[in-house]
Design a protein around this motif. Structure first.
Motif, PDB file in Angstrom:
ATOM      1  N   LYS A 146       0.950  -1.065  -0.190  1.00 15.76           N
ATOM      2  CA  LYS A 146       0.065  -0.123   0.034  1.00 15.76           C
ATOM      3  C   LYS A 146       0.862   1.130  -0.033  1.00 15.76           C
ATOM      4  CE  LYS A 146      -4.056  -1.603   2.503  1.00 15.76           C
ATOM      5  NZ  LYS A 146      -5.068  -1.928   1.353  1.00 15.76           N
ATOM      6  N   ILE A 147       0.038   2.409  -0.464  1.00 16.97           N
ATOM      7  CA  ILE A 147       1.021   3.640  -0.123  1.00 16.97           C
ATOM      8  C   ILE A 147       0.351   4.515   0.624  1.00 16.97           C
ATOM      9  CG2 ILE A 147       1.955   3.738  -2.481  1.00 16.97           C
ATOM     10  CD1 ILE A 147      -0.540   5.822  -3.204  1.00 16.97           C
ATOM     11  N   THR A 148       1.175   5.561   1.455  1.00 14.07           N
ATOM     12  CA  THR A 148       0.521   6.181   2.451  1.00 14.07           C
ATOM     13  C   THR A 148      -0.157   7.407   1.602  1.00 14.07           C
ATOM     14  OG1 THR A 148       2.511   7.739   2.590  1.00 14.07           O
ATOM     15  CG2 THR A 148       2.539   5.668   3.974  1.00 14.07           C
ATOM     16  N   PRO A 149      -0.789   8.359   2.379  1.00 14.18           N
ATOM     17  CA  PRO A 149      -1.571   9.448   1.915  1.00 14.18           C
ATOM     18  C   PRO A 149      -0.445  10.468   1.380  1.00 14.18           C
ATOM     19  CG  PRO A 149      -2.533   9.164   4.170  1.00 14.18           C
ATOM     20  CD  PRO A 149      -1.394   7.848   3.890  1.00 14.18           C
ATOM     21  N   SER A 150       0.734  10.608   1.562  1.00 14.78           N
ATOM     22  CA  SER A 150       1.669  11.300   0.840  1.00 14.78           C
ATOM     23  C   SER A 150       2.301  10.710  -0.349  1.00 14.78           C
ATOM     24  CB  SER A 150       2.785  11.841   1.887  1.00 14.78           C
ATOM     25  OG  SER A 150       3.577  10.847   2.593  1.00 14.78           O
ATOM     26  N   GLY A 151       1.870   9.439  -0.444  1.00 12.31           N
ATOM     27  CA  GLY A 151       2.405   8.714  -1.725  1.00 12.31           C
ATOM     28  C   GLY A 151       3.542   7.974  -1.517  1.00 12.31           C
ATOM     29  N   GLU A 152       4.000   7.384  -0.184  1.00 14.92           N
ATOM     30  CA  GLU A 152       5.177   6.702  -0.017  1.00 14.92           C
ATOM     31  C   GLU A 152       4.695   5.278   0.087  1.00 14.92           C
ATOM     32  OE1 GLU A 152       6.874   8.656   3.312  1.00 14.92           O
ATOM     33  OE2 GLU A 152       7.638  10.446   2.363  1.00 14.92           O
ATOM     34  N   LEU A 153       5.937   4.509   0.016  1.00 14.83           N
ATOM     35  CA  LEU A 153       5.431   3.025   0.306  1.00 14.83           C
ATOM     36  C   LEU A 153       5.226   2.958   1.957  1.00 14.83           C
ATOM     37  CD1 LEU A 153       8.199   0.819  -1.863  1.00 14.83           C
ATOM     38  CD2 LEU A 153       5.589   1.371  -2.035  1.00 14.83           C
ATOM     39  N   ASP A 154       4.093   2.245   2.058  1.00  9.39           N
ATOM     40  CA  ASP A 154       3.617   2.100   3.640  1.00  9.39           C
ATOM     41  C   ASP A 154       4.526   0.959   4.141  1.00  9.39           C
ATOM     42  OD1 ASP A 154       2.469   1.190   5.825  1.00  9.39           O
ATOM     43  OD2 ASP A 154       0.678   1.711   5.185  1.00  9.39           O
ATOM     44  N   ILE A 155       5.775   1.330   4.931  1.00 10.53           N
ATOM     45  CA  ILE A 155       6.703   0.548   5.175  1.00 10.53           C
ATOM     46  C   ILE A 155       6.133  -0.656   6.245  1.00 10.53           C
ATOM     47  CG2 ILE A 155       8.882   0.222   6.639  1.00 10.53           C
ATOM     48  CD1 ILE A 155       8.997   1.214   3.462  1.00 10.53           C
ATOM     49  N   ASP A 156       4.980  -0.427   7.063  1.00  9.07           N
ATOM     50  CA  ASP A 156       4.348  -1.401   7.694  1.00  9.07           C
ATOM     51  C   ASP A 156       3.656  -2.417   6.939  1.00  9.07           C
ATOM     52  OD1 ASP A 156       5.445  -0.168  10.166  1.00  9.07           O
ATOM     53  OD2 ASP A 156       3.254   1.426  10.233  1.00  9.07           O
ATOM     54  N   THR A 180       7.499   9.871  -6.081  1.00 12.57           N
ATOM     55  CA  THR A 180       8.286   9.486  -4.935  1.00 12.57           C
ATOM     56  C   THR A 180       9.376   8.762  -5.382  1.00 12.57           C
ATOM     57  OG1 THR A 180       6.112   9.291  -4.056  1.00 12.57           O
ATOM     58  CG2 THR A 180       7.809   8.079  -2.995  1.00 12.57           C
ATOM     59  N   ILE A 181      10.536   8.911  -4.672  1.00 14.54           N
ATOM     60  CA  ILE A 181      11.642   7.911  -4.912  1.00 14.54           C
ATOM     61  C   ILE A 181      11.623   7.173  -3.513  1.00 14.54           C
ATOM     62  CG2 ILE A 181      14.339   8.093  -4.579  1.00 14.54           C
ATOM     63  CD1 ILE A 181      14.098  11.119  -5.367  1.00 14.54           C
ATOM     64  N   ASN A 182      11.502   5.715  -3.954  1.00 20.49           N
ATOM     65  CA  ASN A 182      11.500   4.701  -2.976  1.00 20.49           C
ATOM     66  C   ASN A 182      12.765   4.600  -2.373  1.00 20.49           C
ATOM     67  OD1 ASN A 182       8.704   4.474  -2.885  1.00 20.49           O
ATOM     68  ND2 ASN A 182       8.955   3.337  -5.017  1.00 20.49           N
ATOM     69  N   ASP A 183      13.016   4.134  -1.126  1.00 17.80           N
ATOM     70  CA  ASP A 183      14.090   3.746  -0.519  1.00 17.80           C
ATOM     71  C   ASP A 183      14.358   2.488  -0.927  1.00 17.80           C
ATOM     72  OD1 ASP A 183      16.279   3.065   1.037  1.00 17.80           O
ATOM     73  OD2 ASP A 183      15.511   3.897   2.965  1.00 17.80           O
ATOM     74  N   PHE A 326      -1.107  14.890  -5.984  1.00 18.86           N
ATOM     75  CA  PHE A 326      -0.687  13.713  -5.717  1.00 18.86           C
ATOM     76  C   PHE A 326       0.667  13.311  -5.524  1.00 18.86           C
ATOM     77  CE2 PHE A 326      -4.732  14.061  -8.089  1.00 18.86           C
ATOM     78  CZ  PHE A 326      -5.608  13.612  -7.201  1.00 18.86           C
ATOM     79  N   GLY A 327       1.131  12.976  -4.582  1.00 17.49           N
ATOM     80  CA  GLY A 327       2.693  12.660  -4.108  1.00 17.49           C
ATOM     81  C   GLY A 327       3.157  13.779  -3.496  1.00 17.49           C
ATOM     82  N   THR A 328       3.303  13.865  -2.208  1.00 21.62           N
ATOM     83  CA  THR A 328       3.904  15.046  -1.502  1.00 21.62           C
ATOM     84  C   THR A 328       5.096  14.599  -0.578  1.00 21.62           C
ATOM     85  OG1 THR A 328       2.232  14.810   0.147  1.00 21.62           O
ATOM     86  CG2 THR A 328       1.919  16.563  -1.554  1.00 21.62           C
ATOM     87  N   SER A 329       5.663  13.338  -0.930  1.00 24.03           N
ATOM     88  CA  SER A 329       6.940  12.758  -0.346  1.00 24.03           C
ATOM     89  C   SER A 329       8.036  13.886  -0.360  1.00 24.03           C
ATOM     90  CB  SER A 329       7.265  11.578  -0.987  1.00 24.03           C
ATOM     91  OG  SER A 329       8.573  11.331  -0.503  1.00 24.03           O
ATOM     92  N   LYS A 330       8.773  13.938   0.616  1.00 19.58           N
ATOM     93  CA  LYS A 330       9.899  14.796   0.819  1.00 19.58           C
ATOM     94  C   LYS A 330      10.827  14.423  -0.128  1.00 19.58           C
ATOM     95  CE  LYS A 330       9.934  16.699   5.472  1.00 19.58           C
ATOM     96  NZ  LYS A 330       9.233  15.848   6.256  1.00 19.58           N
ATOM     97  N   ASN A 331      11.092  13.011  -0.565  1.00 18.52           N
ATOM     98  CA  ASN A 331      11.793  12.632  -1.491  1.00 18.52           C
ATOM     99  C   ASN A 331      11.243  12.226  -2.748  1.00 18.52           C
ATOM    100  OD1 ASN A 331      14.762  11.860  -1.778  1.00 18.52           O
ATOM    101  ND2 ASN A 331      14.488   9.972  -0.689  1.00 18.52           N
ATOM    102  N   LYS A 332      11.377  13.085  -3.509  1.00 19.89           N
ATOM    103  CA  LYS A 332      10.713  13.085  -4.943  1.00 19.89           C
ATOM    104  C   LYS A 332      11.581  13.542  -6.126  1.00 19.89           C
ATOM    105  CE  LYS A 332       6.776  14.769  -6.088  1.00 19.89           C
ATOM    106  NZ  LYS A 332       5.541  15.521  -6.191  1.00 19.89           N
ATOM    107  N   VAL A 333      11.310  12.966  -7.246  1.00 18.12           N
ATOM    108  CA  VAL A 333      12.082  13.567  -8.587  1.00 18.12           C
ATOM    109  C   VAL A 333      11.050  14.624  -9.022  1.00 18.12           C
ATOM    110  CG1 VAL A 333      13.206  11.499  -9.322  1.00 18.12           C
ATOM    111  CG2 VAL A 333      10.943  11.777  -9.926  1.00 18.12           C
ATOM    112  N   SER A 334      11.379  15.255  -9.980  1.00 16.90           N
ATOM    113  CA  SER A 334      10.637  16.396 -10.307  1.00 16.90           C
ATOM    114  C   SER A 334       9.522  16.047 -11.316  1.00 16.90           C
ATOM    115  CB  SER A 334      11.622  17.489 -11.264  1.00 16.90           C
ATOM    116  OG  SER A 334      12.341  16.812 -12.095  1.00 16.90           O
ATOM    117  N   VAL A 335       8.487  15.611 -10.821  1.00 15.58           N
ATOM    118  CA  VAL A 335       7.335  14.860 -11.312  1.00 15.58           C
ATOM    119  C   VAL A 335       6.093  15.384 -10.473  1.00 15.58           C
ATOM    120  CG1 VAL A 335       5.664  13.093 -12.013  1.00 15.58           C
ATOM    121  CG2 VAL A 335       8.305  13.044 -12.491  1.00 15.58           C
TER     122      VAL A 335
END
Ligand code: PMP
Length: 407
Positions: A146-156, A180-183, A326-335
């Motif tokens: 799943k993804i979180t509301p900010s558009g990151e992968l839900d690590i849990d 989003t840039i995934n870890d 859509f997608g407000t992760s801190k770690n993002k490419v310019s999209v």
């Protein structure tokens, strides 16, 4: 080294054009395909003016020269991701083909009923459909993190879904919709703890030259030429030689065979094992030229510039009433993907075209993600290092005008 966007733009002749609207082209559709620098265009012309011949087996000078250029290109592409000697670079027709090879050629012999293939909700169709197909053939099951509301992968959710049943984790390095840039390093480490293989879709991260993809944690890495400022029709699948040689070939014909007899055929090792027929010689050679161009840039300055553009675009857009990013992760490419209340995203892109601005609207080959986001499509502005602050400001100004008309 300094980053001078004006001199960078001089490298890209297409950016100099005026559109039918009378306005200069503002190219904000880089996630669909990137523009090509003059050195890439020159390399295509040089190839057909001076070097064109079929590769391998030719005993004459021209074929020999082309073969050398082709194999050198493979080496440049390995250097581009800093792949270690254990890795091989297989030329493909694009990231889609690379991901299909992983799913089909690795999946066919390594998946069985009850095994799980772990993807994520933000994947491109190219990293979903091949897995659904092999799952159907083998009885394996496809699951999505799943993804979180900010558009990151839900690590849990990742930890919950990851188990001994997971045989492969295949995720995007960067999302073509959310940015989003995934870890991927930490994802890969966890995947390895249950013995799963790791496949990285780097189609959207490689144009932004994120950290290198050389970690031995990654079993498969897929890249696309046309997203990386090179011609269409080429891609690379990086994988450990040992794994590639344990995989069945997927297309059959010339160049991939060792011996052919009526009694049976034996196959060559990777990379040729996966390169039956005449490949896209020109595109593969020129892909390397594009990578050389990228490697000649000041990577840190490029990243800083792109992040400045992203920050400005995101902050100015978020001030517009009724606009949702859509997608407000801190770690993002310019999209940046967005939608505006009560306005069809397609109308926005069509009207932006009247200002010379190229954006893309739709599901961006990520329909399951659209379902998660609860929209049928988004408008997407995707930026490259040749875009400018002035273009971002003009984009936002034009969008505001359009919204005044549409709302
Ligand atoms: N993965 C992602 C994340 C993409 O954005 C794309 C291209 N839109 C692909 C894979 C497919 O790449 P290609 O066009 O090289 O097949």
């Amino acid at each position: 080294m300094n980053f001078d966007v004006d001199s960078i733009r001089n490298d890209f002749p297409i950016l100099k054009q005026t559109t039918k609207s009378g306005k200069p082209l503002v190219y904000f559709d880089n996630a669909a395909t990137a523009q090509k620098p003059q050195c890439v265009i020159d390399a295509i012309v040089k190839f057909y003016s001076e070097d064109n011949a079929n590769i391998h087996r030719g005993v004459y000078e021209l074929s020999d020269r082309t073969t050398t250029a082709y194999e050198n290109a493979r080496q440049v592409l390995k250097n581009f991701v800093k792949a270690s000697d254990e890795y091989e670079a297989v030329f493909t027709s694009g990231a889609t083909e690379a991901l299909n090879i992983v799913a089909q050629c690795w999946g066919a012999d390594n998946l069985k009923a009850g095994d799980e293939i772990l993807l994520s909700e933000m994947e491109h169709h190219a990293n979903i459909v091949p897995w659904q197909f092999i799952a159907k053939q083998t009885g394996a099951v496809v699951r999505a993190i799943k993804i979180t509301p900010s558009g990151e992968l839900d690590i849990d959710d990742f930890s919950t879904k990851l188990s001994e049943k997971t045989k492969i984790v295949s995720v995007a390095h960067a999302s073509n919709v959310l940015g989003t840039i995934n870890d991927i390093e930490s994802i890969a480490k966890q995947a390895k703890s249950v013995g799963a293989k790791v496949s990285i879709d780097a189609a959207q991260s490689s144009p932004h030259m994120l950290e290198d993809l050389s970690s031995e944690l990654y079993d498969f890495v897929s890249l696309s030429s046309h997203k990386c400022f090179a011609p269409t029709g080429s891609g690379v699948l990086y994988a450990k030689r040992e794994i590639l040689n344990s995989m069945r070939p997927w297309k059959f014909g010339g160049d991939m065979i060792e011996n052919v007899a009526w009694a049976g055929t034996s196959f060559r090792s990777a990379p040729e094992r996966f390169e039956a027929g005449t490949p896209n010689i020109e595109s593969n050679i020129v892909f390397a030229q594009a990578c050389k161009y990228l490697m000649s840039l000041d990577i840190e300055a490029v990243e800083k510039h792109e992040q400045e553009l992203l920050a400005l675009l995101s902050s100015q857009l978020s001030e517009i009433e009724g606009l949702r990013i859509f997608g407000t992760s801190k770690n993002k490419v310019s999209v940046v993907s967005f939608a505006v209340d009560g306005v069809h995203p397609n109308d926005i892109s069509v009207m932006l075209n009247n200002y010379g601005i190229a954006t893309r609207t739709g599901h961006h080959c990520a329909e399951p993600l659209m379902n998660t986001l609860g929209v049928s499509g988004t408008c997407r502005a995707s930026l490259a290092f040749y875009n400018t602050i002035e273009e971002v400001e003009f984009f936002v100004k034009s969008l505001k005008r359009i919204l005044n008309i549409l709302r």
